[in-house]
Scaffold this motif. Structure first.
Motif, PDB file in Angstrom:
ATOM      1  N   GLU A   1       0.813  -1.218   0.000  1.00 52.80           N
ATOM      2  CA  GLU A   1       0.000   0.000   0.000  1.00 52.80           C
ATOM      3  C   GLU A   1       0.844   1.264   0.000  1.00 52.80           C
ATOM      4  N   ASN A   2       2.114   1.153   0.381  1.00 54.50           N
ATOM      5  CA  ASN A   2       3.025   2.301   0.357  1.00 54.50           C
ATOM      6  C   ASN A   2       3.906   2.310  -0.890  1.00 54.50           C
ATOM      7  N   LYS A   3       3.551   1.454  -1.848  1.00 53.63           N
ATOM      8  CA  LYS A   3       4.255   1.350  -3.131  1.00 53.63           C
ATOM      9  C   LYS A   3       5.705   0.900  -2.967  1.00 53.63           C
ATOM     10  N   ARG A   4       5.932   0.076  -1.955  1.00 55.61           N
ATOM     11  CA  ARG A   4       7.253  -0.511  -1.766  1.00 55.61           C
ATOM     12  C   ARG A   4       7.257  -1.910  -2.372  1.00 55.61           C
ATOM     13  N   LEU A   5       8.301  -2.227  -3.102  1.00 56.23           N
ATOM     14  CA  LEU A   5       8.417  -3.519  -3.764  1.00 56.23           C
ATOM     15  C   LEU A   5       8.818  -4.573  -2.742  1.00 56.23           C
ATOM     16  N   LYS A   6       7.963  -5.590  -2.568  1.00 56.87           N
ATOM     17  CA  LYS A   6       8.191  -6.601  -1.539  1.00 56.87           C
ATOM     18  C   LYS A   6       8.051  -8.008  -2.108  1.00 56.87           C
ATOM     19  N   VAL A   7       8.539  -8.967  -1.321  1.00 62.07           N
ATOM     20  CA  VAL A   7       8.451 -10.384  -1.671  1.00 62.07           C
ATOM     21  C   VAL A   7       7.847 -11.125  -0.486  1.00 62.07           C
ATOM     22  N   LEU A   8       6.942 -12.055  -0.756  1.00 57.66           N
ATOM     23  CA  LEU A   8       6.302 -12.810   0.316  1.00 57.66           C
ATOM     24  C   LEU A   8       7.317 -13.671   1.073  1.00 57.66           C
ATOM     25  N   MET A   9       7.037 -13.877   2.344  1.00 62.77           N
ATOM     26  CA  MET A   9       7.944 -14.611   3.223  1.00 62.77           C
ATOM     27  C   MET A   9       8.381 -15.974   2.665  1.00 62.77           C
ATOM     28  N   PRO A  10       7.465 -16.848   2.201  1.00 58.14           N
ATOM     29  CA  PRO A  10       7.927 -18.157   1.715  1.00 58.14           C
ATOM     30  C   PRO A  10       8.911 -18.043   0.551  1.00 58.14           C
ATOM     31  N   ILE A  11       8.698 -17.069  -0.323  1.00 64.31           N
ATOM     32  CA  ILE A  11       9.618 -16.884  -1.446  1.00 64.31           C
ATOM     33  C   ILE A  11      10.951 -16.348  -0.939  1.00 64.31           C
ATOM     34  N   ARG A  12      10.903 -15.438   0.032  1.00 66.29           N
ATOM     35  CA  ARG A  12      12.153 -14.924   0.611  1.00 66.29           C
ATOM     36  C   ARG A  12      12.960 -16.048   1.251  1.00 66.29           C
ATOM     37  N   GLU A  13      12.278 -16.906   1.995  1.00 63.28           N
ATOM     38  CA  GLU A  13      12.970 -18.018   2.662  1.00 63.28           C
ATOM     39  C   GLU A  13      13.610 -18.949   1.632  1.00 63.28           C
ATOM     40  N   TYR A  14      12.873 -19.237   0.572  1.00 66.85           N
ATOM     41  CA  TYR A  14      13.401 -20.126  -0.472  1.00 66.85           C
ATOM     42  C   TYR A  14      14.653 -19.515  -1.105  1.00 66.85           C
ATOM     43  N   LEU A  15      14.586 -18.243  -1.437  1.00 70.38           N
ATOM     44  CA  LEU A  15      15.711 -17.589  -2.101  1.00 70.38           C
ATOM     45  C   LEU A  15      16.937 -17.521  -1.198  1.00 70.38           C
ATOM     46  N   GLN A  16      16.734 -17.221   0.062  1.00 70.97           N
ATOM     47  CA  GLN A  16      17.873 -17.144   0.973  1.00 70.97           C
ATOM     48  C   GLN A  16      18.574 -18.493   1.101  1.00 70.97           C
ATOM     49  N   GLN A  17      17.803 -19.553   0.956  1.00 65.14           N
ATOM     50  CA  GLN A  17      18.380 -20.887   1.080  1.00 65.14           C
ATOM     51  C   GLN A  17      19.000 -21.371  -0.228  1.00 65.14           C
ATOM     52  N   HIS A  18      18.360 -21.044  -1.351  1.00 65.73           N
ATOM     53  CA  HIS A  18      18.784 -21.611  -2.628  1.00 65.73           C
ATOM     54  C   HIS A  18      19.458 -20.611  -3.572  1.00 65.73           C
ATOM     55  N   GLN A  19      19.069 -19.349  -3.503  1.00 67.70           N
ATOM     56  CA  GLN A  19      19.632 -18.351  -4.414  1.00 67.70           C
ATOM     57  C   GLN A  19      19.858 -17.032  -3.678  1.00 67.70           C
ATOM     58  N   PRO A  20      20.763 -17.015  -2.713  1.00 67.62           N
ATOM     59  CA  PRO A  20      21.003 -15.783  -1.948  1.00 67.62           C
ATOM     60  C   PRO A  20      21.630 -14.705  -2.829  1.00 67.62           C
ATOM     61  N   PRO A  21      21.513 -13.443  -2.429  1.00 67.97           N
ATOM     62  CA  PRO A  21      22.089 -12.359  -3.237  1.00 67.97           C
ATOM     63  C   PRO A  21      23.611 -12.415  -3.240  1.00 67.97           C
ATOM     64  N   THR A  22      24.202 -11.879  -4.283  1.00 66.96           N
ATOM     65  CA  THR A  22      25.662 -11.847  -4.378  1.00 66.96           C
ATOM     66  C   THR A  22      26.229 -10.820  -3.402  1.00 66.96           C
ATOM     67  N   ASP A  23      27.448 -11.054  -2.966  1.00 63.78           N
ATOM     68  CA  ASP A  23      28.103 -10.118  -2.047  1.00 63.78           C
ATOM     69  C   ASP A  23      28.190  -8.726  -2.657  1.00 63.78           C
ATOM     70  N   HIS A  24      28.482  -8.672  -3.950  1.00 66.61           N
ATOM     71  CA  HIS A  24      28.647  -7.386  -4.628  1.00 66.61           C
ATOM     72  C   HIS A  24      27.365  -6.563  -4.551  1.00 66.61           C
ATOM     73  N   LEU A  25      26.238  -7.231  -4.713  1.00 67.48           N
ATOM     74  CA  LEU A  25      24.953  -6.535  -4.692  1.00 67.48           C
ATOM     75  C   LEU A  25      24.621  -6.044  -3.283  1.00 67.48           C
ATOM     76  N   VAL A  26      24.855  -6.890  -2.294  1.00 70.00           N
ATOM     77  CA  VAL A  26      24.561  -6.498  -0.908  1.00 70.00           C
ATOM     78  C   VAL A  26      25.488  -5.365  -0.469  1.00 70.00           C
ATOM     79  N   GLN A  27      26.733  -5.413  -0.894  1.00 68.03           N
ATOM     80  CA  GLN A  27      27.677  -4.350  -0.536  1.00 68.03           C
ATOM     81  C   GLN A  27      27.238  -3.006  -1.104  1.00 68.03           C
ATOM     82  N   SER A  28      26.686  -3.029  -2.309  1.00 67.48           N
ATOM     83  CA  SER A  28      26.190  -1.788  -2.913  1.00 67.48           C
ATOM     84  C   SER A  28      25.044  -1.210  -2.095  1.00 67.48           C
TER      85      SER A  28
END
Length: 367
Positions: free
Chosen positions: A297-324
């Motif tokens: 409702e605040n126009k923030r781009l979000k991801v549902l919890m189950p998808i977030r959990e899956y990604l953190q386990q199987h496809q976590p973000p790259t260090d370069h991206l998180v550092q940015s």
């Protein structure tokens, strides 16, 4: 044979009413859209068996699961098979003639996204859809070239808390601690598939055991078998492997980053953070079109919890991206520290408040 009517159905009464109203038109063409696991097929099955629909269409109701078709021709022949037509190499004209010459029919095409997503086959599928009727598909974008009945249905959203509790109680009975039930529901972000799978597990193992196991296994706890209706990881992976996601791989990178950001990101954050992703707003559009992300409702781009959990386990973000992102958030905090108490700091305070959990998660990542 038609699929059965779902025995457990909560929280979609408004959508059901909207769909039934759309049938007031002469030839309704309706798309039920939403993320994988959001209950599109269940809603379509409820419509299929609703008394108003059975009275109108009687025996002329057809439900076609499209997952086995890989081309437009295969889809047409699959429809022909459900209509009881004699097999042929190309049943396109025969199917259309059958539908035109017989009493009105309700034809539901379930899980059409795999056929429609590839750009090579999209045009042909859209031409066919323009002559047919209701579909369900994962995503949030209507196929073009089709005169969809208006108003469009909004893509299915997570259930409200009351509907989520009722769904859980119908599956796991009502003898569980409400506090523990709500803890489990918080892991699902009220996604119907995740609720159903965890409720079945709680029914046999108990809520405490489910919560304990989730800390160790996350979404893999409810991801067994080859049927995406009983395997959350498989359902999510199907969305991640869609042709559109493959065509824009940087959308996958943005999605992985969002998996560690419960607060989501506003457009101003996406742009000013200068993440090393080309055309980041296009990435956002792709994620929303595939329903892997949504704008709150605040126009923030979000991801549902189950998808977030899956990604953190199987496809976590790259260090370069998180550092940015870490650099951007650190600069935001530094700016606030330098200009605190001034008028120019008020907007920064709001941005910091909107990113508090994000900041905490990113800082923990950096430790």
């Amino acid at each position: 044979m038609l699929p059965s009517e779902p025995k457990i159905f909560h929280g979609r009464e408004s959508e059901l009413s909207d769909i039934l109203h759309l049938f007031d038109t002469r030839i309704p063409r309706i798309a039920i859209l939403g993320a994988g696991g959001m209950g599109k097929t269940s809603l379509a099955r409820v419509v299929l068996h609703h008394s108003d629909i059975t009275a109108r269409y009687a025996q002329n109701r057809f439900f076609v699961a499209c997952t086995s078709a890989t081309t437009k021709l295969e889809l047409v022949n699959l429809i022909g098979e459900h209509l009881g037509l004699e097999p042929s190499k190309d049943l396109t004209q025969t199917v259309l003639q059958h539908l035109l010459s017989n009493p009105p029919s309700l034809l539901i095409l379930d899980e059409l996204e795999a056929l429609w997503e590839p750009t090579s086959s999209r045009g042909g599928i859209e031409e066919l859809l323009s002559l047919l009727t209701s579909i369900t598909m994962r995503g949030a974008e209507h196929p073009a070239k089709v005169k969809w009945t208006r108003p469009f249905l909004r893509a299915l959203q997570p259930l409200d808390q009351q509907a989520a509790r009722l769904t859980f109680a119908d599956i796991a009975d009502s003898g569980h601690s409400q506090e523990e039930v709500d803890q489990i529901l918080s892991l699902t972000d009220n996604m119907p598939l995740a609720i159903s799978l965890l409720a079945h597990l709680a029914d046999t193992e108990g809520c405490s055991a489910v919560l304990s196991c989730w800390d160790k296994e996350n979404t893999s706890l409810i991801s067994e078998g080859s049927d995406k209706r009983s395997n959350l990881d498989l359902s999510i992976s199907l969305s991640l492997s869609s042709p559109r996601m493959q065509l824009f791989p940087q959308s996958q990178e943005l999605l992985s980053l969002l998996s560690m950001l419960p607060d989501g990101l506003a457009d101003v954050d996406l742009i000013q953070s200068k993440l090393p992703l080309e055309n980041i707003l296009k990435c956002k559009t792709v994620l929303k079109a595939t329903a892997l992300a949504y704008s709150d409702e605040n126009k923030r781009l979000k991801v549902l919890m189950p998808i977030r959990e899956y990604l953190q386990q199987h496809q976590p973000p790259t260090d370069h991206l998180v550092q940015s992102l870490l650099k951007y958030l650190a600069e935001m905090l530094k700016y606030y520290a330098e200009y605190t108490g001034t008028k120019s700091s008020s907007s920064t305070i709001l941005r910091i408040k909107s990113n508090l959990t994000n900041i905490q998660n990113v800082l923990q990542w950096g430790l």
